[in-house]
Design an enzyme around this catalytic site. Structure first.
Site, PDB file in Angstrom:
ATOM      1  N   VAL A 120       0.907  -1.187   0.208  1.00  0.00           N
ATOM      2  CA  VAL A 120       0.065   0.064  -0.267  1.00  0.00           C
ATOM      3  C   VAL A 120       0.884   1.604  -0.294  1.00  0.00           C
ATOM      4  CG1 VAL A 120      -2.114   1.569   1.197  1.00  0.00           C
ATOM      5  CG2 VAL A 120      -1.932  -1.014   1.169  1.00  0.00           C
ATOM      6  N   CYS A 121       1.607   1.391   0.655  1.00  0.00           N
ATOM      7  CA  CYS A 121       2.418   2.717   1.515  1.00  0.00           C
ATOM      8  C   CYS A 121       3.528   2.817   0.826  1.00  0.00           C
ATOM      9  CB  CYS A 121       2.630   2.538   3.235  1.00  0.00           C
ATOM     10  SG  CYS A 121       1.892   2.842   3.727  1.00  0.00           S
ATOM     11  N   ALA A 122       3.964   1.927  -0.337  1.00  0.00           N
ATOM     12  CA  ALA A 122       5.430   1.784  -1.238  1.00  0.00           C
ATOM     13  C   ALA A 122       4.788   1.958  -2.313  1.00  0.00           C
ATOM     14  CB  ALA A 122       6.081   1.041  -0.977  1.00  0.00           C
TER      15      ALA A 122
END
Length: 208
Positions: A120-122
């Site tokens: 998600v965040c990367a």
């Protein structure tokens, strides 16, 4: 840039920026795909090596004052003095105008992402950057997630989307390019790879 040349063109200290997303104490507590100490070491090493090479950093958190807590102290200590950490509410960091504008302000076209969680965040800002015409890379060992299944699915989707998957040390050594460069010692010290430390100690012993 063609799809093929994207994968073949080198990362350099002049064309790259590093984007660190949500390495926060609350999120890190759930990481299960990589030992937590190793993850903290790797993202701090990535930040230090990028700084040694004068590669710009963009650092962001989500809900640092509530849900997910502050940036891990190990990373804060590794950041250059005065580095801004942009706190946002969007799931995809690229969707925050301040984050995207900070990335654009670097003038770099090759973006190295690392984040918690990996998929998600990367990965999400890496997809968005790819769609916007950037070359996106993800340092998988400076990222972490909450299960092996999430890691596997994230890696597969990134590869399907044309995101280049690598590790933190390889990306920084590629940017270094020349072991005779004045910054080489600082870069390898920042990377803090155990085998390289041992080789250096052996070499020093033979030269004594």
């Amino acid at each position: 840039m063609s799809e093929r040349s994207k994968f073949l063109e080198s990362i350099t200290r002049e064309n790259a920026a590093v984007v660190l997303v949500d390495h926060q104490v609350g999120l890190l507590s759930g990481v299960r795909d990589i030992p937590l100490g190793e993850l903290k070491h790797n993202v701090a090493a990535l930040a230090r090596a990028a700084t040694a090479l004068d590669i710009p950093l963009v650092v962001t958190t989500t809900a640092a004052g509530s849900m997910w807590g502050p940036t891990t102290p190990e990373l804060v200590e590794a950041l250059p003095a005065g580095q801004e950490i942009i706190d946002r509410s969007t799931v995809n960091a690229w969707h925050d105008d301040r984050v995207r504008e900070a990335i654009e302000a670097t003038g770099r076209r090759k973006l190295i992402f690392a984040g918690v969680s990996l998929e998600v965040c990367a990965a999400l800002p890496a997809y968005s950057a790819t769609a916007a015409g950037y070359d996106a890379y993800v340092a998988v060992d400076a990222s972490g997630t909450f299960s092996q299944a999430k890691r596997d699915a994230g890696l597969l989707r990134m590869q399907q989307a044309g995101v280049v998957v690598s590790d933190y040390a390889t990306l920084m050594v590629e940017a270094l390019a020349d072991n005779a460069a004045p910054e080489a010692g600082a870069v390898y010290a920042a990377l803090d790879m155990p085998f390289a430390v041992l080789v250096g100690q052996i070499s020093a012993a033979y030269q004594a």
